[in-house]
Scaffold this active site. Sequence first.
Site, PDB file in Angstrom:
ATOM      1  N   GLY A  57      25.550  -4.125  32.367  1.00 52.03           N
ATOM      2  CA  GLY A  57      25.632  -4.828  31.094  1.00 52.03           C
ATOM      3  C   GLY A  57      24.274  -4.911  30.443  1.00 52.03           C
ATOM      4  O   GLY A  57      23.325  -4.226  30.835  1.00 52.03           O
ATOM      5  N   GLY A  58      24.174  -5.782  29.444  1.00 55.90           N
ATOM      6  CA  GLY A  58      22.935  -5.894  28.696  1.00 55.90           C
ATOM      7  C   GLY A  58      21.801  -6.487  29.498  1.00 55.90           C
ATOM      8  O   GLY A  58      20.631  -6.214  29.232  1.00 55.90           O
ATOM      9  N   MET A  59      22.118  -7.332  30.480  1.00 57.52           N
ATOM     10  CA  MET A  59      21.082  -8.008  31.242  1.00 57.52           C
ATOM     11  C   MET A  59      21.110  -7.688  32.727  1.00 57.52           C
ATOM     12  O   MET A  59      20.155  -7.958  33.432  1.00 57.52           O
ATOM     13  CB  MET A  59      21.211  -9.535  31.097  1.00 57.52           C
ATOM     14  CG  MET A  59      20.738 -10.104  29.781  1.00 57.52           C
ATOM     15  SD  MET A  59      20.945 -11.892  29.760  1.00 57.52           S
ATOM     16  CE  MET A  59      19.965 -12.366  31.195  1.00 57.52           C
ATOM     17  N   ALA A  60      22.235  -7.172  33.225  1.00 58.89           N
ATOM     18  CA  ALA A  60      22.390  -7.064  34.675  1.00 58.89           C
ATOM     19  C   ALA A  60      23.216  -5.847  35.054  1.00 58.89           C
ATOM     20  O   ALA A  60      23.956  -5.281  34.249  1.00 58.89           O
ATOM     21  CB  ALA A  60      23.042  -8.332  35.220  1.00 58.89           C
ATOM     22  N   ILE A 118      29.184  -0.669  40.186  1.00 60.16           N
ATOM     23  CA  ILE A 118      30.499  -0.690  39.540  1.00 60.16           C
ATOM     24  C   ILE A 118      30.405  -1.032  38.056  1.00 60.16           C
ATOM     25  O   ILE A 118      31.411  -1.008  37.342  1.00 60.16           O
ATOM     26  CB  ILE A 118      31.459  -1.672  40.245  1.00 60.16           C
ATOM     27  CG1 ILE A 118      30.878  -3.091  40.291  1.00 60.16           C
ATOM     28  CG2 ILE A 118      31.793  -1.191  41.636  1.00 60.16           C
ATOM     29  CD1 ILE A 118      31.810  -4.113  40.938  1.00 60.16           C
ATOM     30  N   GLY A 119      29.220  -1.373  37.551  1.00 63.08           N
ATOM     31  CA  GLY A 119      29.101  -1.669  36.128  1.00 63.08           C
ATOM     32  C   GLY A 119      27.690  -2.055  35.771  1.00 63.08           C
ATOM     33  O   GLY A 119      26.878  -2.413  36.626  1.00 63.08           O
ATOM     34  N   LYS A 131      25.905  -9.295  41.097  1.00 61.86           N
ATOM     35  CA  LYS A 131      25.264  -9.037  39.811  1.00 61.86           C
ATOM     36  C   LYS A 131      23.754  -9.249  39.971  1.00 61.86           C
ATOM     37  O   LYS A 131      23.312 -10.308  40.409  1.00 61.86           O
ATOM     38  CB  LYS A 131      25.806  -9.977  38.732  1.00 61.86           C
ATOM     39  CG  LYS A 131      25.117  -9.802  37.371  1.00 61.86           C
ATOM     40  CD  LYS A 131      25.573 -10.863  36.377  1.00 61.86           C
ATOM     41  CE  LYS A 131      26.961 -10.594  35.862  1.00 61.86           C
ATOM     42  NZ  LYS A 131      27.303 -11.502  34.722  1.00 61.86           N
ATOM     43  N   VAL A 179      25.990  -4.593  38.073  1.00 64.00           N
ATOM     44  CA  VAL A 179      26.953  -5.164  39.016  1.00 64.00           C
ATOM     45  C   VAL A 179      27.262  -4.130  40.091  1.00 64.00           C
ATOM     46  O   VAL A 179      27.532  -2.962  39.795  1.00 64.00           O
ATOM     47  CB  VAL A 179      28.247  -5.604  38.316  1.00 64.00           C
ATOM     48  CG1 VAL A 179      29.201  -6.258  39.321  1.00 64.00           C
ATOM     49  CG2 VAL A 179      27.944  -6.569  37.181  1.00 64.00           C
ATOM     50  N   ASP A 194      31.668 -15.420  24.362  1.00 63.11           N
ATOM     51  CA  ASP A 194      31.809 -13.964  24.416  1.00 63.11           C
ATOM     52  C   ASP A 194      33.202 -13.575  24.897  1.00 63.11           C
ATOM     53  O   ASP A 194      33.364 -12.682  25.732  1.00 63.11           O
ATOM     54  CB  ASP A 194      30.741 -13.373  25.345  1.00 63.11           C
ATOM     55  CG  ASP A 194      30.562 -11.869  25.127  1.00 63.11           C
ATOM     56  OD1 ASP A 194      30.902 -11.386  24.038  1.00 63.11           O
ATOM     57  OD2 ASP A 194      30.078 -11.187  26.044  1.00 63.11           O
TER      58      ASP A 194
END
Length: 620
Positions: free
Chosen positions: A19-22, A16-17, A39, A24, A133
């Site tokens: 990011g920069g590190m993980a 579902i998504g 995540k 999801v 953030d």
Amino acid sequence: MADRVLGGRYTVQDKIGIGGMATVYRGLDTVLGRTVAIKTMLPQYAADPSFAARFKQEAQAAAALQSPYIVGVYDWGKDGDTYYIVMEYLRGTDLKSGIGKHGALDCRKVAQIGSQICQALSVAHGHDIIHRDIKPQNIMVQPDGNIKVMDFGIARAKNSHLTADNSVLGTAHYVSPEQTQGKELGPTSDLYSLGIVMYEAATGRVPFDGDDAIAVALKQVNEQPVPPSQVNPNVDATLEGIILKCMRKNPAERFQTADELRRVLNDYLAGRIVNLGEATSLITATPTSQLNRTPGGRTQAMPRAAVSPTTTGRIPTTGASHASSMQVPEKKPMSKGKIAAIVIGVIAAIALVAGGAMALMGGNSATKAMPNLEGMTKDEATAKLAEYGDGFFVVSTSEQYDDNIEEGKLISQDPARNTQCEKGTQVSLVFSKGKKPAATVTVPNLKGMTPSGAESALAELNLKGAVGDSVESNDVENGKVASQDQAAGSDAKEGDTITYHLSSGVGKADAGDHSGESLSSAKSELNSLGFTNINVTHAYSSSVSKGYVISQSPTGSQSKDTSITLRVSDGPDPAQSSSNNSGNGNSNNSGNGNSNNSGSSSSSDTEDSETGSEGSNSSN
């Protein structure tokens, strides 16, 4: 990754998504039967101990934050080479997407969202955690209109030293000037970012934009925002004043706590008078992105009128004629390389840019790069730092448990490696104490629970469950826990396995017929077969010795919860014995010589006191 089960409990479903590190995923908690968000750390980071430690810190920090406006963290762990965090699964859309789709929000909605974010930040700041953030992408708007703040992935507790570097980790459009400059952050940094979020929600655009993150970061430090009402005339004076006070460059001139800002927003929503103090009224709008090209190709800033304060906090503009009379000196075009050089000098926190520039420029003789101490022991690390000269680094060390770092080895260093440091720089080193000893917990009583209920009760105490062989039970219904190997109330260690046994219901056994046996022998044998519901009645008997069983009911194969009745002899009836008469051949009965009366009598049995007789009486 799809269909993989993490921790023996969480089934990974669709992505579902990322990011920069993980990454999801949507997933399923097979124990509680609920949908969750999972995540997982990207593979390139999972092998790095410093990133793994930071990922672990994220889970621990976020799990401690309990608020209706913060996404819940349920669990975290490591499965093979995969680090994962299990979170509340949210339905809705992020605020960034909502603004992109619907445009600017009305003032009341902006204030309501801001107030709820303040409540989330108040909880985090109360735990000494700065989010770092805050941006619309991390604000989830739920179907009921309420929000939840997500992603504490770069949050850092004040007393923690875990950080990959000193770089600005948030998005450049929303970071505070002090974060851009690599300075120490406090609650007011999050409030600056929240001010930008409210600005964008109220106007439909960010206050500072540029071709790249460096250009945007430079504007965060040096330029004032265009007042929101000049972008969207529907923004009222009071909300504008609140937003601009959040966005003051000097942290001391902003709202100082999330609670203070929340109270102001709530006063605004209730129609009460809002006092913003003097700081906001001093803001003067300066040119941002409105540039005009001269015929010669030079860039000239478009003129903007000076502003004066009002009692409401509105930043009004002067007349157009006055604005047109302002003289703005021309500026020579500044190359991107020169902008980068300025940012490197001012924005020390952008480590990748700064590190590259220092390499090109040969560094600064007044500073030295922080060495990489990864994998070192305390003695090795302190010896390495001592090589830089007496007093150049002021070192403090601490220890903490870490399941992934070998005992005695470095977990984290602050400042991070390659950071340019001056003499006297404080260095904090955290070393591993090895795996944290398992905590002692009290084993719960599982009897009568369903298997899922038992697993949940054990999971709450970080215990594991295992199902043993089924057992018969007279008092626990089929399929529920009838017994457990480790007694309820005893001590166990977190991570221990508790074996429990499910009831197969009431069994059957051959009750036999224990007539003629002693009462104690009959009861003992029945008990050993699983019959516990035994009733005893008494009766007189001249044929069965006292204390022995006259009869049993029922006999043969029976359910073990059947009531078995044993009729036990009390010996001969005393009354019957005293009625026997002997004489000289005559009796009290008239006749021609002898008369014999024979018979038997008995009374009905009772459980408490019963009498009866069996036999024959004769008289002459």
